[in-house]
Every structure is written in C-alpha cells, then in structure tokens.
Design an enzyme around this catalytic site. Sequence first.
Site, PDB file in Angstrom:
ATOM      1  N   ASP A  96       0.848  -1.184   0.000  1.00 51.24           N
ATOM      2  CA  ASP A  96       0.000   0.000   0.000  1.00 51.24           C
ATOM      3  C   ASP A  96       0.883   1.233   0.000  1.00 51.24           C
ATOM      4  O   ASP A  96       1.669   1.443   0.920  1.00 51.24           O
ATOM      5  CB  ASP A  96      -0.884  -0.005   1.253  1.00 51.24           C
ATOM      6  CG  ASP A  96      -2.280   0.519   0.985  1.00 51.24           C
ATOM      7  OD1 ASP A  96      -2.377   1.563   0.327  1.00 51.24           O
ATOM      8  OD2 ASP A  96      -3.259  -0.097   1.437  1.00 51.24           O
ATOM      9  N   ASP A 192      -3.133   4.737  -2.286  1.00 48.76           N
ATOM     10  CA  ASP A 192      -4.170   5.344  -1.466  1.00 48.76           C
ATOM     11  C   ASP A 192      -4.539   6.734  -1.990  1.00 48.76           C
ATOM     12  O   ASP A 192      -3.653   7.549  -2.282  1.00 48.76           O
ATOM     13  CB  ASP A 192      -3.664   5.438  -0.020  1.00 48.76           C
ATOM     14  CG  ASP A 192      -4.727   5.858   0.955  1.00 48.76           C
ATOM     15  OD1 ASP A 192      -5.723   5.130   1.087  1.00 48.76           O
ATOM     16  OD2 ASP A 192      -4.555   6.921   1.593  1.00 48.76           O
ATOM     17  N   GLU A 248      -6.596   4.194  -5.815  1.00 49.81           N
ATOM     18  CA  GLU A 248      -7.878   4.544  -5.205  1.00 49.81           C
ATOM     19  C   GLU A 248      -8.256   5.928  -5.720  1.00 49.81           C
ATOM     20  O   GLU A 248      -7.548   6.899  -5.469  1.00 49.81           O
ATOM     21  CB  GLU A 248      -7.761   4.547  -3.686  1.00 49.81           C
ATOM     22  CG  GLU A 248      -9.079   4.792  -2.982  1.00 49.81           C
ATOM     23  CD  GLU A 248      -8.919   4.937  -1.477  1.00 49.81           C
ATOM     24  OE1 GLU A 248      -9.867   4.563  -0.758  1.00 49.81           O
ATOM     25  OE2 GLU A 248      -7.869   5.435  -1.017  1.00 49.81           O
ATOM     26  N   HIS A 324     -11.040  -2.905   3.435  1.00 47.30           N
ATOM     27  CA  HIS A 324     -10.881  -2.399   4.801  1.00 47.30           C
ATOM     28  C   HIS A 324     -11.702  -1.139   5.055  1.00 47.30           C
ATOM     29  O   HIS A 324     -11.869  -0.737   6.212  1.00 47.30           O
ATOM     30  CB  HIS A 324      -9.410  -2.109   5.073  1.00 47.30           C
ATOM     31  CG  HIS A 324      -8.867  -0.986   4.240  1.00 47.30           C
ATOM     32  ND1 HIS A 324      -8.723  -1.082   2.869  1.00 47.30           N
ATOM     33  CD2 HIS A 324      -8.456   0.267   4.566  1.00 47.30           C
ATOM     34  CE1 HIS A 324      -8.242   0.055   2.401  1.00 47.30           C
ATOM     35  NE2 HIS A 324      -8.073   0.892   3.404  1.00 47.30           N
ATOM     36  N   ASP A 325     -12.228  -0.502   4.003  1.00 47.10           N
ATOM     37  CA  ASP A 325     -13.043   0.703   4.135  1.00 47.10           C
ATOM     38  C   ASP A 325     -14.528   0.440   3.912  1.00 47.10           C
ATOM     39  O   ASP A 325     -15.332   1.380   3.959  1.00 47.10           O
ATOM     40  CB  ASP A 325     -12.580   1.770   3.141  1.00 47.10           C
ATOM     41  CG  ASP A 325     -11.283   2.442   3.564  1.00 47.10           C
ATOM     42  OD1 ASP A 325     -10.990   2.470   4.775  1.00 47.10           O
ATOM     43  OD2 ASP A 325     -10.554   2.945   2.683  1.00 47.10           O
TER      44      ASP A 325
END
Length: 554
Positions: A96, A192, A248, A324-325
């Site tokens: 990440d 991210d 993302e 995870h979100d």
Amino acid sequence: MEWWKKSVIYQIYPRSFCDTNSDGIGDIKGVTSKLDYLKELGIDVIWLSPVYESPQDDNGYDISDYRKIWDTFGTNEDMYELIEEAHNRGIKIVMDLVPNHTSDEHIWFKESKKSKDSPYRDYYFWKDEKNNWGSYFSGTAWEFDEKTEQYYLHLFSKKQPDLNWENPKVRKEIYDIMKFWMDKGVDGWRMDVISSISKYTDFPNYEEVSPDENYIGDYHTNGPRLHEYLKEMNNEVLSKYDCMTVGEAPGSTPENALLFCDKDRDELNMIFTFDHMDLDAKKGSSIGKWDLEKLDLVELKETLNLWQKGLHKKGWNSLYFENHDQARVVSRWGNDREYRVESAKMFGTILHMMQGTPYVYQGEEIGMVNAYYEIDEYQDIEIRNAYKDLVLDRKKLTKDEFMKAVHTISRDNARTPMQWNSKEHAGFTEGTPWLKVNPRYDEINVEEALKDKNSVFYHYKKLIELRHTDDLITEADFNLIDKDNKSIFAYERRLDEKSLLVVANFYEEEIEFEIGNEFKLDQYTLVLSNYDEYNKYENTIKLKPYEAIILKNY
C-alpha cells in the site's frame, strides 16, 4: 496477456489477520504462517495494507517512516521473508503506497513545522487563512499551528498532513521509496487516494449552504496536474519493473477513469471506483455516507454496466464489494442470518464473472459478517469523529440513527479479527485482541469452512479456478440482461459464438425469471451454482432465495 488480468487479489489488513506473538495485534509473521491457506484458496496476489512505521492514528495510513516496518508488525527482515515465501508459492506481493499525506510525526513534517524558513516547509501546504474545505474524517481540513501562526491542510485526520506534490523534491522522495521496496521484490502498488495528490492550489471555497459547514466535493480530487504526476511516476519508476498498479480514485467516472488506465497513456493499470459502493447513501445529504437509503438493484446494475462497457478493450476494471473501508456485503446488502451462505456465494458469483481483476478481502471467502457493537467498542477514528460531530455536537442524527448506519456501513465491520477457528478469540490471538472479535466466530471460521465442501470458501475457490482456466471471463463482452428487473441480476459474457450466462436472485423471495428467447436454455450447461440443483423449464428459471447460477454454451 498481462499477469494481473488473470489474477485474483487477496487483501490483508495485517493488524486483524493473524497474531503470532500474543500482543493482540496481527503481524507479518502471521501473514507468512497463512500462505499455504491462501495457496489453497488459489489467489495470485496479496495486497498488504500499510505495514510501515506509524503512530497508528488511522491504523497505519499515517506513516512516519516509509522504509521501516512498524515494530508491532515485526521487522524489515520479516517483510523480506514474507516476500520470499510468497514468491516461493507463486504468490505476488502488492504494498500500500500512501502518497497523499504522511503522519505529523514524520521527520519531514517535524522539520516543516519548525519555521516558515524550513527547507521542508513546502513539503506540505501552509496558509495564513483557511477555506471551507472539510476533512473526510469530519470537521475542517485545516489545522492551526500556533508556533508559526499558519494553517496546514489535512484532507483526513489532523495527524495526516497533505504532501505538496507541486514540490519536485516531494515527488522524488516518493519515487525513491517505491524503488526501495520494489528492489526488495515487491510486485506492485495499491495507491491510497491517488486522485487527491494534485491540489487546486488557489484553494477556492466551495459554494456555501451554511457559513458553519465544511464541504467535501470536486476540489478534493482530480486536481489539474494529477495525470502529469502519474505519467512522471510511470516514467521514473513503474515502467522499469514488471509490476501491477491500482489507484484509489474517488470522484472518478468511466470516462475519466480512462485517463488513469488506458494502456496507451502509461499511467496506472486500474483504479478503485466508488460509484457502486455509494449507492445506498442518500443523494445530496449534508451528512454523507451516514445518511442511508435502501439499495436500488436496478441502479446497481446500471452502474456496474456503465463501468463494464466504458472500460472494455480500453482500460481495466477492479472488481470488489469489500475491503478495509467497506462493511461486509452479506450484511450490508444480503442476509447474514438465514441465508448467509447463499447470499455470500451470490455476491461472489456476480462479481467474479465480470471483466476485471477481482479483489477478495480477508474473511469474505468464508462469509464473515458485520459486527453489531456498542459505540465504545469501535476503534475507528472515522466512527468516533463522526459520532462526536453528527450526534453530540451538531445533533444531525440521533444516537440510534447513527448506530444503525454504523452497523450497516462502518469500516470496523471489516476490521474485526480474522476468524480462524472456534477457540477463544477465533484463533486470531492468544492475547487480548485490539478490536473485539465478532461473536459469531464459533459458527463462521476457516476451520469449519475447510471441513464443509459446500462452504463459501470452496465456492470462492471454484470462482477463482474458473477465472484462471477460462479466457472468456477475462476477454468477453459484457451484456446486461433485463436491466429493469428489480429482483434479478443477470448478464451474458459473449466471445464470438461462446456465451456464459450469470443469473442471480438478489433477494430472499423465490422468483421465476423468464430469460429472452435468444437464450436457448437447453443448449446451456450448468457450470456453478450455490444450490445443489437449479430448476428451469423452457426459457424460465425458477430461482430460490439468493440463488446464483453460471451457465455456459460452448
């Protein structure tokens, strides 16, 4: 064909995956210890959420040292061992990358705060006055520093100051970090909030509805130099490695997605979009994701169809319902009680037969469900900040209204510890878990799933095998069937004379679905179902609750 087009990616949230030293927090050795399990599932790539040195204000997305592993997770040597052991099993590792912001405890920011003359001052955004931009974690996006009497920008937590990509030194720092890890064997990056790295540097105010409000909108993403930066990143780093990238990118449409992932533009391979995951948020609400309405299946189908059509032969889709979100999809849009197994398999079937790269979030493959906790049992900064802002301070929601939303869509639903067995703490740890284990672990766990040949795990394994062995799934056209049907999600994948049909009942009422005359069901054979058998007569299929079938004609 690029390797990532045939791959299935498994996301690991390290602090919740497997704890080997009994401190209640997962670690890198825990990931290594479960590689054989992941090999059995059949996945090709592990996406590892941030494992770097961090004060953990936002569970590792606030990084204080990009080249060092957080001590609680282990050592750099543990990370190098994970990469080697994964590669030994034919599994790639994607890390990440968090390029939009650092921790306020990063040396760059510590130096930046010292004075207006610091050589690191313009690593971040400092202003004499703030505008009305809001933080994604509630409140203003600006924090006042008393020492230098200026505000700094933070689109997330105030402990996550935004980096200034206008500064070429910042960009070089990020590129050097990427090279450091890729030279250690890392196979790619999930980036991210990559669409936010370019800012509108005149910092215009949003049009006000109320002078007391902070606003989130178009100025938060897709700034004017975004694609210039991504092309530079590709040229300086990505083009020199055989790697995979997924960005993302909130605020994206199928049209501007091609600016990221059209293969001729030399930027990224694919992006994460949010259109389909935002459909149960009330449109135009001032309280964002916490104001929910019932999902409209027709709208979901239309949205996914737009992305499938829009990127076909030009870009590449990333396919996901969970990460995870995001909350557990079987609880959010399915039935996590009477039809937990059936609806979990249904969601997997719908997703994995589309064109793109599927992402499996840890526990999704065993049908893990949401956690229905009390407010003080959650750890997530987003939940805590929103509760203070919306319930206690501004009284936009009652506590009951807010908790209903938390139980449906909040991030900690996905962050409860992985459920390995029915022992204490679900076999995740011998210590006290950092976040309470979902109380249904005695029923829903890996050990039980591996014993039951009809479990969600083995259904996912078959879906993954199909993607590996059938080129139609990666290459064929996508054609939505009966788009206005309020209960059925059906589509065809067609490649020349070959046809694959996916038909799913999205709800728990039995329904008869009459498929078009152009589909001769007697010419199709059953590939996979989440029930023992499926019922058809002529061109009508009688679907049981949450039934999903895959049929082929070739």
